[in-house]
Design a protein around this motif. Structure first.
Motif, PDB file in Angstrom:
ATOM      1  N   TYR A 120      30.987 -44.953 -16.000  1.00 14.83           N
ATOM      2  CA  TYR A 120      29.839 -45.560 -16.003  1.00 14.83           C
ATOM      3  C   TYR A 120      29.544 -45.965 -14.551  1.00 14.83           C
ATOM      4  CZ  TYR A 120      29.374 -45.159 -21.021  1.00 14.83           C
ATOM      5  OH  TYR A 120      29.391 -44.749 -22.216  1.00 14.83           O
ATOM      6  N   VAL A 161      27.760 -55.486 -23.714  1.00 15.47           N
ATOM      7  CA  VAL A 161      27.509 -54.421 -22.649  1.00 15.47           C
ATOM      8  C   VAL A 161      27.255 -53.150 -23.693  1.00 15.47           C
ATOM      9  CG1 VAL A 161      28.305 -52.992 -20.761  1.00 15.47           C
ATOM     10  CG2 VAL A 161      28.939 -55.625 -21.015  1.00 15.47           C
ATOM     11  N   PHE A 162      26.422 -52.530 -23.373  1.00 16.57           N
ATOM     12  CA  PHE A 162      25.701 -51.353 -23.994  1.00 16.57           C
ATOM     13  C   PHE A 162      25.666 -50.231 -23.087  1.00 16.57           C
ATOM     14  CE2 PHE A 162      23.807 -54.663 -26.587  1.00 16.57           C
ATOM     15  CZ  PHE A 162      24.507 -54.646 -27.525  1.00 16.57           C
ATOM     16  N   GLU A 163      25.481 -48.947 -23.614  1.00 15.31           N
ATOM     17  CA  GLU A 163      24.951 -47.755 -22.657  1.00 15.31           C
ATOM     18  C   GLU A 163      23.611 -47.870 -22.797  1.00 15.31           C
ATOM     19  OE1 GLU A 163      27.218 -43.839 -22.910  1.00 15.31           O
ATOM     20  OE2 GLU A 163      25.118 -43.474 -23.827  1.00 15.31           O
ATOM     21  N   GLY A 164      22.919 -47.479 -21.595  1.00 15.92           N
ATOM     22  CA  GLY A 164      21.601 -47.718 -21.246  1.00 15.92           C
ATOM     23  C   GLY A 164      20.746 -46.916 -22.338  1.00 15.92           C
ATOM     24  N   GLN A 165      21.059 -45.361 -22.619  1.00 15.66           N
ATOM     25  CA  GLN A 165      20.242 -44.589 -23.420  1.00 15.66           C
ATOM     26  C   GLN A 165      20.667 -44.933 -24.882  1.00 15.66           C
ATOM     27  OE1 GLN A 165      21.735 -43.764 -20.776  1.00 15.66           O
ATOM     28  NE2 GLN A 165      20.094 -42.417 -19.528  1.00 15.66           N
ATOM     29  N   TYR A 211      23.620 -53.255 -19.565  1.00 18.52           N
ATOM     30  CA  TYR A 211      23.283 -51.976 -19.850  1.00 18.52           C
ATOM     31  C   TYR A 211      23.801 -50.926 -18.707  1.00 18.52           C
ATOM     32  CZ  TYR A 211      20.384 -53.761 -23.502  1.00 18.52           C
ATOM     33  OH  TYR A 211      19.886 -54.517 -24.369  1.00 18.52           O
ATOM     34  N   GLN A 267      24.885 -47.301 -17.185  1.00 23.88           N
ATOM     35  CA  GLN A 267      24.270 -45.667 -17.067  1.00 23.88           C
ATOM     36  C   GLN A 267      25.567 -44.812 -16.850  1.00 23.88           C
ATOM     37  OE1 GLN A 267      21.428 -45.377 -17.788  1.00 23.88           O
ATOM     38  NE2 GLN A 267      20.806 -47.401 -17.334  1.00 23.88           N
ATOM     39  N   ASN A 295      22.415 -59.264 -22.107  1.00 21.23           N
ATOM     40  CA  ASN A 295      23.157 -57.987 -22.424  1.00 21.23           C
ATOM     41  C   ASN A 295      23.106 -57.199 -20.977  1.00 21.23           C
ATOM     42  OD1 ASN A 295      23.442 -58.830 -25.061  1.00 21.23           O
ATOM     43  ND2 ASN A 295      21.839 -58.137 -25.874  1.00 21.23           N
ATOM     44  N   THR A 345      22.519 -47.388 -26.321  1.00 21.19           N
ATOM     45  CA  THR A 345      22.705 -48.729 -26.752  1.00 21.19           C
ATOM     46  C   THR A 345      23.974 -48.757 -27.645  1.00 21.19           C
ATOM     47  OG1 THR A 345      21.525 -48.773 -28.762  1.00 21.19           O
ATOM     48  CG2 THR A 345      20.395 -49.655 -27.070  1.00 21.19           C
TER      49      THR A 345
END
Length: 673
Positions: A530, A475-479, A553, A555, A551, A481
């Motif tokens: 988020y 799991v990443f932050e959209g902008q 993402y 926001q 994965n 990563t």
């Protein structure tokens, strides 16, 4: 009593299973009377008269069995008797009596017709036999209708407890045989494989627990000098599968899992990040009866934390258990006051306070008057494997499977023996299977390097669990990563029912979910700060095991952030929100409640099918429906703006229905926070 003109002698035949023979056998279905029954314990039904009912539980193997009727006294001077009835009357040409232990005491056999008339059909002196047990068969020469049979014994003439496993009748003269209930179509040529000296020693290795990804094997080792406590105590050991597909030399898992007492892993979560252990751990190193769980951390495993089971059993001293892949159900092997005999299998459910409900007996289809133990609930959440000494098998204890028939967890299929490739004349138990279902890992005494060893065997389709899919990823932050610590939830899309949960933490590895096939799931990631993100995983057309990398993402919740909602929120050409999307809209409500000053812009989009003006109106109707839903949940209208774009801003090609579906969407932008 009516005496037949021709008194018959007994006929003894022990016949191996004959494939393809469809002989109907009626096994006794009710006890009509008996002289006495052996009652060595204050609870349970071992050796009681009722144990004579149904098909054999011990034969074709012979020996002492708690699942057989035994008169109260061994070597008693008085005659003993038991009378049984059958579910219907037949023209019986054969009576079969399963004498599983110390045979030869039966001196007379009576049969009864529907009117209740008694016929002496066989008589012979009692005599000590040279065999442990036998299937005794009587073939009346005179045809007669039979619906009941009485057996008379002289225990004083044959030493030891004289046990009878079952009584059957048939219209056929083909000798009745005791059969093991094997899974149909089973491959009997597969051979088990000793795991070798990387795992097994001259000591005892039992209770293999394979991680769902099949790459880590936990097990219990005792009678070994390398244990933390005394050599006779149990320690948890583990081995990993290396890049060459070989198991590494097993290592002691160490503290805090292992201490001076008995330690064992009894189950593992579907994501491999929680292990369940026997006993409750105290900070001073002592333990008491119960079970605990430990969580994977970046440095190892956490100190085990107690999991409480309500009213488990005050005087119980041992148990085995399996945790469902969704960690909300336990199946426990333990002896309680309502046991059928020795240990039984029980069901327990997770409660809102994270304790477990009082165990409930799984019933007589699974549980016998003998011992049932070592349960393993497969990752399909339906197939239960267990060991038993109370169902017909090949030896001391055999492994069986049964499948759950409904959501009560109390209705199960008739247990099926896993066959001679797995079960031996000795002790076999503790089976465990990874998500792939390719191999089963189990404990056995036969062909071991020392005491009990761990073996594996390639699974044939007939005894596999139902196939599943394994979904994993990060799991990443959209902008940016940047990894985001988060909770993962799988809902069944049709019902919005929460189905499975996992967690993601970059320090402990990817999230992992095990999902049964034939469903469409909505996978959501949630983290503080988020907005939750959801994606659909469609397994409705799958029929074989698969792995899926996904994965997710997230926001961040901040002014100017645009968030796209699920693109299957509407049916084609419709503005009505489908019920499966309510959960996602509820997350918007929850977020806006958490941020009371938040204002948003809802924007509606369509594909390019049809007239442009109609599509613009459709997109306007859709955002109004979403707004209407938010208003119904208490969000003020002044906090919501709307805009309809129709087909003007596609994010994918309109060439196919699959890509057009992405264009039929609603997005919202955080205007103010």
């Amino acid at each position: 009593m009516i005496l037949l003109k021709r008194i018959l002698t007994f006929s003894l035949l022990i016949i191996l299973s004959t494939a393809g023979f469809a002989q109907e056998v009626l096994w006794a279905s009710k006890v009509l009377g008996y002289s006495s029954e052996y009652r060595p314990e204050s609870f349970g039904h071992a050796f009681r008269a009722r144990q004579i009912l149904g098909e054999p539980n011990k034969l074709p193997v012979f020996g002492n069995s708690r699942c057989a009727w035994s008169p109260a006294d061994a070597d008693g001077r008085n005659e003993e008797w038991i009378k049984v009835g059958f579910s219907k009357t037949i023209q019986a040409r054969q009576i079969a009596i399963a004498e599983n232990f110390n045979p030869g005491a039966i001196v007379r056999v009576y049969a009864y017709d529907p009117s209740g008339k008694e016929f002496l059909i066989a008589e012979t002196p009692a005599a000590q036999q040279t065999v442990t047990g036998r299937m005794l068969r009587v073939f009346p020469k005179q045809e007669m209708l039979i619906n009941a049979v009485k057996l008379v014994l002289q225990p004083g003439k044959v030493s030891g407890f004289n046990q009878i496993d079952a009584v059957g009748i048939s219209e056929s003269t083909t000798p009745i045989e005791a059969k093991i209930n094997l899974t149909k179509g089973m491959n009997l040529k597969t051979q088990k494989e000793n795991m070798g000296d990387a795992i097994n020693t001259k000591g005892q290795e039992v209770a293999p627990i394979i991680s769902p990804d099949g790459k880590t094997l936990f097990f219990t080792r005792s009678n070994f000098e390398g244990n933390i406590g005394s050599p006779k105590s149990q320690d948890v050991w583990f081995s990993t599968l290396n890049d060459k597909n070989q198991w590494t030399k097993a290592a002691n898992i160490g503290s805090p899992i292992n201490n001076a007492g008995h330690n064992a892993v009894t189950s593992i979560s579907a994501d491999g990040k929680t292990i369940y252990l026997i006993n409750v751990y105290r900070p001073d190193g002592s333990m008491y009866f119960g079970f605990s769980r430990s969580f994977k951390t970046k440095t190892g495993w956490s100190f085990p934390k107690e999991s409480k089971i309500f009213n488990l059993m005050e005087n119980a001293t041992s148990m085995e258990l399996t945790v469902s892949p969704f960690e909300n159900t336990l199946i426990i092997a333990v002896q309680r006051a309502d046991t059928e005999g020795s240990r039984d299998l029980y069901i327990s459910f997770l409660q809102k306070d994270n304790t477990w409900s009082e165990p409930r007996n799984l019933g007589p289809v699974i549980n016998s008057a003998d011992d049932e133990g070592t349960p393993f609930l497969a990752l399909d959440n339906k197939t239960l494997y267990f060991s038993s000494q109370g169902h017909s098998g090949y030896g001391e204890a055999d492994l069986f499977l049964t499948r759950r028939l409904d959501d009560t967890w109390l209705n199960w299929s008739k247990p099926e023996n896993l066959g001679p490739a797995i079960n031996s004349p000795l002790w076999d138990a503790f089976i465990n299977i990874p998500a792939t279902g390719d191999y089963a890992y189990f404990s056995a005494s036969d062909k071991s390097l020392g005491q009990e060893d761990i073996f594996r065997i390639r699974m044939s389709p007939e005894i596999k669990p139902e196939p599943v899919a394994v979904l994993s990823g990060n799991v990443f932050e959209g902008q940016t990563t940047k990894p985001v610590k988060s909770d993962i939830v799988a809902d069944i899309k049709e019902s919005n029912e929460a189905f499975a949960k996992a967690s993601y933490d970059a320090e402990t590895g990817e999230y992992r979910l095990v999902l049964p096939l034939k469903e469409i799931y909505k996978i959501s990631a949630l983290a503080e700060g988020y907005f939750p993100v959801s994606e659909d995983i469609d397994l409705s057309g799958d029929s074989t095991f698969r792995t899926i990398r996904k994965n997710l993402y997230l926001q961040p919740i901040k002014a100017g952030q645009q968030i796209r909602l699920n693109n299957t929120m509407f049916m084609q050409s419709s503005s009505e929100v489908v019920p499966s999307s309510f959960a996602e809209l509820d997350r918007i409500v929850s977020t806006m409640n958490s941020y009371p000053a938040m204002e948003i812009l809802l924007e509606g989009h369509t594909d390019n099918q049809g007239e442009v003006q109609k599509n613009v109106k459709l997109s306007a109707d859709r955002v109004e429906q979403v707004k209407k839903y938010l208003l119904s949940k208490g969000i003020e209208g002044k906090r919501i703006q709307t805009k309809a774009w129709g087909p003007a801003r596609p994010i994918a090609s309109n060439a196919t229905e699959q890509t057009r579906q992405r264009n039929r969407r609603v997005e919202f932008t955080i205007l103010k926070i």
